[in-house]
Design a protein around this motif. Structure first.
Motif, mmCIF file in Angstrom:
data_model
loop_
_atom_site.group_PDB
_atom_site.id
_atom_site.type_symbol
_atom_site.label_atom_id
_atom_site.label_comp_id
_atom_site.label_asym_id
_atom_site.label_seq_id
_atom_site.Cartn_x
_atom_site.Cartn_y
_atom_site.Cartn_z
ATOM 1 N N CYS A 236 0.846 -1.203 0.000
ATOM 2 C CA CYS A 236 0.000 0.000 0.000
ATOM 3 C C CYS A 236 0.873 1.242 0.000
ATOM 4 O O CYS A 236 1.763 1.387 0.835
ATOM 5 C CB CYS A 236 -0.913 -0.023 1.225
ATOM 6 S SG CYS A 236 -1.921 1.466 1.390
ATOM 7 N N ASN B 68 -0.146 4.152 0.687
ATOM 8 C CA ASN B 68 -0.607 5.048 1.744
ATOM 9 C C ASN B 68 0.023 4.711 3.085
ATOM 10 O O ASN B 68 0.582 5.560 3.756
ATOM 11 C CB ASN B 68 -2.134 4.975 1.826
ATOM 12 C CG ASN B 68 -2.717 6.028 2.746
ATOM 13 O OD1 ASN B 68 -2.284 7.177 2.727
ATOM 14 N ND2 ASN B 68 -3.688 5.640 3.544
ATOM 15 N N CYS B 69 -0.053 3.446 3.491
ATOM 16 C CA CYS B 69 0.414 3.078 4.829
ATOM 17 C C CYS B 69 1.613 2.131 4.820
ATOM 18 O O CYS B 69 2.173 1.833 5.865
ATOM 19 C CB CYS B 69 -0.738 2.468 5.634
ATOM 20 S SG CYS B 69 -1.209 0.814 5.104
ATOM 21 N N CYS C 197 -6.763 -2.036 0.782
ATOM 22 C CA CYS C 197 -5.717 -2.316 1.773
ATOM 23 C C CYS C 197 -6.382 -2.750 3.074
ATOM 24 O O CYS C 197 -7.272 -2.079 3.577
ATOM 25 C CB CYS C 197 -4.859 -1.079 2.002
ATOM 26 S SG CYS C 197 -3.685 -1.284 3.356
ATOM 27 N N CYS D 244 -5.407 0.143 6.070
ATOM 28 C CA CYS D 244 -5.939 1.520 6.057
ATOM 29 C C CYS D 244 -7.222 1.649 5.241
ATOM 30 O O CYS D 244 -7.851 2.701 5.247
ATOM 31 C CB CYS D 244 -4.880 2.505 5.550
ATOM 32 S SG CYS D 244 -4.580 2.439 3.778
HETATM 33 ZN ZN LIG Z 1 -2.835 0.901 3.467
#
Ligand SMILES: [Zn+2]
Length: 177
Positions: free
Chosen positions: A37, A39-40, A71, A74
């Motif tokens: 991911c 994002n995280c 994901c 998140c």
């Molecule tokens: Zn994530």
């Protein structure tokens, strides 16, 4: 969006042109990998897979992608769209010089593909002109070529997803490098 090319190489013994059984754009060839991911940073626990022949609708309801996944950590959506037409078989010469062949381009949003795993569905041609169906799920392939009276094999598999840029070349040609 980020484009990733899957590069691969292997030690080929008396074999050349290692590639998916239906050619580099084999519609049913399965690519197995994990996704990270953006994002995280979470890497999916389970491997996911895509093929050119299967698409799913995007969460927005407009268009499709080969993979739409959320994901687990998140909750953000990520998508992967395959871009055919840019793959090359791995030749014996490339194998001997330690070069890699680019197999498939992935247009990724929200996810980075990681940890490709080799599976069944490959083929290669022996130096005596015999085509072999090759299963790489055990990590290698070893056979004896009756016609050429020599061993044939694929060992020491390696792969890497690498960021590539879409480049417009002359004559309307698009390359990813
Ligand atoms: Zn994530």
């Amino acid at each position: 969006m980020v484009f990733y090319m899957l590069y691969f190489t292997a030690e080929l013994e008396n074999l050349t042109d290692l590639q998916p059984r239906g050619g580099c754009d084999d519609p049913s060839f399965t690519y197995n990998f994990k996704v990270k991911c953006e994002n995280c940073g979470e890497v999916s626990q389970k491997a996911t897979w895509v093929t050119l022949s299967e698409s799913v609708p995007l969460p927005t309801g407009r268009g499709t992608a080969n993979l739409v996944q959320k994901c687990k950590l998140c909750g953000r959506d990520g998508t992967i769209q395959m871009v055919p037409g840019h793959g090359q078989p791995l030749t014996l010469g490339q194998s001997q010089s330690g070069a890699t062949a680019g197999l498939m381009v992935f247009d990724c949003r929200g996810f980075e593909p990681v940890e490709f795993s080799f599976d069944d569905g490959w083929k290669a041609e022996s130096t005596s002109g015999t085509w072999y169906d090759i299963d790489l799920s055990e990590g290698e392939f070893v056979e004896y070529d009756e016609k050429g009276e020599c061993p044939v094999g694929v060992t020491n598999l390696q792969s890497l997803f690498k960021v590539v840029k879409k480049q417009e070349r002359g004559g309307g040609k698009t390359v990813y490098a």
